[in-house]
Design an enzyme around this catalytic site. Structure first.
Site, PDB file in Angstrom:
ATOM      1  N   ASP A 207     -98.220 -38.725 -25.843  1.00 19.01           N
ATOM      2  CA  ASP A 207     -97.208 -38.443 -26.587  1.00 19.01           C
ATOM      3  C   ASP A 207     -97.432 -39.353 -27.953  1.00 19.01           C
ATOM      4  O   ASP A 207     -97.688 -40.375 -27.767  1.00 19.01           O
ATOM      5  CB  ASP A 207     -95.738 -38.936 -26.101  1.00 19.01           C
TER       6      ASP A 207
ATOM      7  N   HIS B 149     -90.458 -45.115 -25.272  1.00 23.02           N
ATOM      8  CA  HIS B 149     -90.076 -44.276 -23.875  1.00 23.02           C
ATOM      9  C   HIS B 149     -89.417 -45.116 -22.974  1.00 23.02           C
ATOM     10  O   HIS B 149     -89.780 -46.178 -22.305  1.00 23.02           O
ATOM     11  CB  HIS B 149     -91.278 -43.935 -23.251  1.00 23.02           C
TER      12      HIS B 149
ATOM     13  N   SER C  75     -94.950 -46.715 -25.304  1.00 18.82           N
ATOM     14  CA  SER C  75     -94.470 -46.461 -23.862  1.00 18.82           C
ATOM     15  C   SER C  75     -95.033 -47.391 -23.042  1.00 18.82           C
ATOM     16  O   SER C  75     -94.515 -48.724 -23.071  1.00 18.82           O
ATOM     17  CB  SER C  75     -95.194 -44.898 -23.590  1.00 18.82           C
TER      18      SER C  75
END
Length: 336
Positions: A280, A187, A160
């Protein structure tokens, strides 16, 4: 949430002011007209989120992001006139810890609320991520997987904030002839996923492209999740995009993909979780570990944002915690 705007164009500042005013619970903290002002203002009055332009006098948005994340970290969303034209700079900013990117809303003759909707959605996601709206519901784990059935090999990597340059560095260490398929979930907004694949393709010895619906991961190529839906592995090993689960904060979700691999992959695998804010990927990495696969989380010292790897370490999802420069050699060793 308190929002800081960093932009040297008065018209863009006014549009962003009006966008913020549309969302209950958002307040304007301050406006900076260049990156240096933003660094100074964050040091004196740190907001919850900064909307950072890229091209500005005195100090650009990439350097300002680097300075803010090093000195007074807070959530940063790159907001610029044309994200697609500045893909490389966006990835540079994300490498320093920016969470996302969006085009500056264009009003024209249209409705302001419609024009601002994509940006406001990203700001809301940041709010969930930093805990300003409470906790998002946890994703439901998938069923326990069946036993390994054959000798196929797979490397799965999630990243991310800070991810693009971390991925580039890791992939540079993966040589031609690597015996496993590689699938990446970063992401990144679907609007510039293709640009990221092209950018990574210039860095890596192996070719990088977006995942095509219904294909299998194969050695000799690197596949990147590339739509606004989640990447999912089906029981036959093919890769598909799916809208569900809708409650997931990120699209694509690393957890969703890792869980599906833990459930359906019939071979050997290694899971890697790199730099990023939030959690996540941590639960998905744990599912991979429980399957018996090697799982690696990036260490704090080499992470631009030590959120996702920290969560993985806290829940003992990672078999190993490694500096970024040691992950590629370890993966090569694992598949030797």
């Amino acid at each position: 949430m308190r929002v800081g705007i960093v932009n040297d164009m008065p018209m863009a500042v006014e549009v962003l002011r009006r966008a913020i005013a549309l969302e209950p619970g958002l307040d304007l903290a301050w406006v900076a007209t260049n990156g240096q002002e933003a660094v100074d203002l964050c040091a004196r009055d740190r907001p919850d989120v900064v909307l950072m332009d890229l091209i500005m006098p005195v100090m650009d948005g990439v350097e300002a992001t680097r300075r803010i994340m090093a000195e007074t970290p807070c959530a940063i969303v790159v907001v610029t006139a044309d994200v697609a034209r500045h893909t490389s700079r966006v990835f540079d900013a994300m490498g320093h810890g920016a969470l996302d990117a969006a085009d500056t809303p264009v009003i024209g003759g249209g409705d302001m609320r419609t024009a601002a909707a994509p940006l406001l959605r990203k700001i809301r996601n940041v709010g969930w991520l930093i805990g300003r709206y409470g906790k998002r519901p946890a994703l439901t784990p998938l069923a326990r997987p069946m036993q390994q059935a054959d000798a196929k090999r797979l490397l799965v990597i999630g990243a991310s904030a800070g991810g693009p340059p971390a991925l580039a560095q890791l992939l540079k260490g993966i040589p031609p002839g690597f015996p496993a398929g590689i699938v990446l979930v970063q992401h990144v907004d679907a609007s510039f996923a293709a640009g990221m694949a092209d950018w990574l393709n210039e860095q890596a010895p192996l070719p990088v492209r977006l995942v095509r619906e219904g294909e299998w991961p194969e050695p000799g190529q690197i596949l990147l999740a590339g739509t606004g839906d989640h990447l999912h592995m089906l029981a036959d090993g093919t890769l598909r995009y799916t809208e569900t689960p809708k409650e997931s904060l990120y699209r694509p979700s690393i957890d969703v993909f890792f869980h599906s691999v833990a459930q359906h992959w019939r071979g050997t695998a290694v899971g890697v979780l790199l730099t990023g804010m939030g959690q996540d990927g941590a639960r998905g990495l744990k599912a991979l570990r429980e399957r018996g696969y090697l799982t690696i989380a990036q260490d704090q010292a080499s992470s631009a944002v030590y959120g996702m790897p920290k969560a993985a370490a806290a829940m003992q999802a990672a078999v190993e915690i490694s500096p970024l420069d040691q992950i590629a050699p370890r993966v090569i060793q694992a598949f030797a």
